[in-house]
Design a protein around this motif. Structure first.
Motif, mmCIF file in Angstrom:
data_model
loop_
_atom_site.group_PDB
_atom_site.id
_atom_site.type_symbol
_atom_site.label_atom_id
_atom_site.label_comp_id
_atom_site.label_asym_id
_atom_site.label_seq_id
_atom_site.Cartn_x
_atom_site.Cartn_y
_atom_site.Cartn_z
ATOM 1 N N ALA A 50 0.862 -1.147 0.021
ATOM 2 C CA ALA A 50 -0.104 0.167 0.014
ATOM 3 C C ALA A 50 0.824 1.247 0.162
ATOM 4 O O ALA A 50 0.381 2.486 -0.220
ATOM 5 N N ALA A 51 2.112 1.130 0.344
ATOM 6 C CA ALA A 51 3.053 2.411 0.105
ATOM 7 C C ALA A 51 3.255 3.057 -1.206
ATOM 8 O O ALA A 51 3.842 3.924 -1.338
ATOM 9 N N ASN A 52 3.238 2.199 -2.113
ATOM 10 C CA ASN A 52 3.662 2.580 -3.566
ATOM 11 C C ASN A 52 2.930 1.901 -4.698
ATOM 12 O O ASN A 52 2.130 1.016 -4.333
ATOM 13 N N LYS A 109 -0.964 1.650 -3.445
ATOM 14 C CA LYS A 109 -1.146 2.974 -3.089
ATOM 15 C C LYS A 109 -2.294 3.461 -3.526
ATOM 16 O O LYS A 109 -3.225 4.008 -3.065
ATOM 17 N N GLY A 128 -3.436 -0.700 5.267
ATOM 18 C CA GLY A 128 -2.524 -1.099 4.372
ATOM 19 C C GLY A 128 -1.178 -1.603 5.045
ATOM 20 O O GLY A 128 -0.853 -1.515 6.071
ATOM 21 N N ASP A 174 2.616 -3.137 4.431
ATOM 22 C CA ASP A 174 3.950 -2.892 3.335
ATOM 23 C C ASP A 174 5.033 -3.360 4.062
ATOM 24 O O ASP A 174 5.141 -3.855 5.177
ATOM 25 N N THR A 208 4.772 3.467 -12.299
ATOM 26 C CA THR A 208 5.048 3.150 -10.933
ATOM 27 C C THR A 208 6.648 3.726 -10.438
ATOM 28 O O THR A 208 7.335 3.856 -11.349
#
Length: 233
Positions: free
Chosen positions: A15-17, A21, A36, A38, A172
Motif C-alpha cells: 500500500a505504500a507504492n 497505493k 495498508g 507494506d 510506478t
C-alpha cells in the motif's frame, strides 16, 4: 458513485507504492476502512510475520471483506544472467507473498460472508514483451493467474470471490526505474499498446474498486486485462 465500499474492511498489501497505493487511496475515498500493509510493517514473505499481521487485523475488525494483494518483488534478467537465488527470490516475491497473505486471511474472509480477493497477474502472464528480461516475473505472474482460479473454486462455498487483474505497463516508482535501465522500453510498450499512453495506478484502482464492491457479486475466477489492448492482438 460515491461510497461504493462503505462499511467494507479492506486489506491492501504493497500500500505504500504504485498500484497498491492507488487502490488504498481509492478504497478509502469510496468509504472502506483500509488497512495498508507494506514491508515497513513486516516481511510479507515470512510465514510468522504474515500470521501475526492478519491475526491482529482479525482481532481488531472481526472480519476482512476485501484483500488486495498488490505487494510484489521481482528480479529482472535474461536466463543466462539470472542466478538460481534470484529466481527463487522472485517466485517468493510473486507467489509466496500472495499465498501466505490469503492463507492467513482466509478465516477472516470467511467471517465476512461476502468477501473479495483481488490478485495481480500481469500482461506478462499471457505474452512476452520483446526486449524485456522478465523470465522469472512471467513465471510468477502466470502462477498467480492459475492459483486465483483455484481459490475462486475453494472460496465459492464461503462467499469468497477471487479474481485477478492483469495490468500492462503501469507507471510506478519501480517501472520508472526499469525504464531508466532500459530507455527503449517505453517505445516497445507503446508499440504493443492500442491506446497510445502508459497506464497509471488509478487506471487499475478503478477496476479493483469494482471487484471489491457488491457490483461484482457475480464475478469470480475472472482475469481482467488493464493493458491498453496489448494482449488483444
Amino acid at each position: 458513485m460515491a461510497d461504493r465500499l462503505r462499511g467494507r474492511i479492506a486489506v491492501v498489501t504493497g500500500a505504500a507504492n504504485g498500484i497498491g497505493k492507488g487502490c488504498a487511496a481509492m478504497f478509502a475515498a469510496e468509504g472502506a476502512t483500509v488497512v495498508g500493509l507494506d514491508r515497513e510493517g513486516g516481511d510479507l514473505t515470512d510465514e510468522v510475520d504474515v500470521a501475526r499481521l492478519f491475526a491482529a487485523i482479525g482481532a481488531e475488525h472481526g472480519r476482512i471483506d476485501v484483500l488486495v494483494n498488490a505487494a510484489a518483488f521481482a528480479h529482472f534478467g535474461w536466463i543466462e544472467d539470472m542466478t538460481f537465488g534470484q529466481w527463487r527470490e522472485t517466485l517468493a516475491g510473486e507467489l509466496d507473498i500472495v499465498f501466505l497473505a490469503i492463507r492467513a486471511a482466509w478465516p477472516w474472509l470467511k467471517a465476512s460472508g461476502s468477501a473479495s480477493v483481488v490478485n495481480f497477474a500481469s500482461a506478462n502472464a499471457r505474452h512476452a514483451l520483446e526486449g524485456s528480461a522478465a523470465l522469472a516475473h512471467c513465471a510468477g505472474k502466470g502462477g498467480v493467474l492459475a492459483m486465483t482460479r483455484q481459490l475462486a473454486m475453494e472460496g465459492a462455498a464461503h462467499g469468497i470471490r477471487a479474481n485477478t487483474i492483469s495490468p500492462g505497463f503501469i507507471l510506478t516508482e519501480a517501472t520508472r526505474r526499469h525504464m531508466d535501465v532500459e530507455p527503449a522500453l517505453r517505445e516497445k510498450v507503446l508499440a504493443k499498446n492500442m491506446i497510445q499512453r502508459l497506464g497509471e495506478p488509478e487506471d487499475v484502482a478503478w477496476c479493483a474498486t469494482w471487484l471489491a464492491s457488491e457490483e461484482a457479486r457475480y464475478v469470480t475466477g475472472a482475469d481482467i486485462a488493464i493493458d491498453a489492448g496489448a494482449t488483444a492482438w
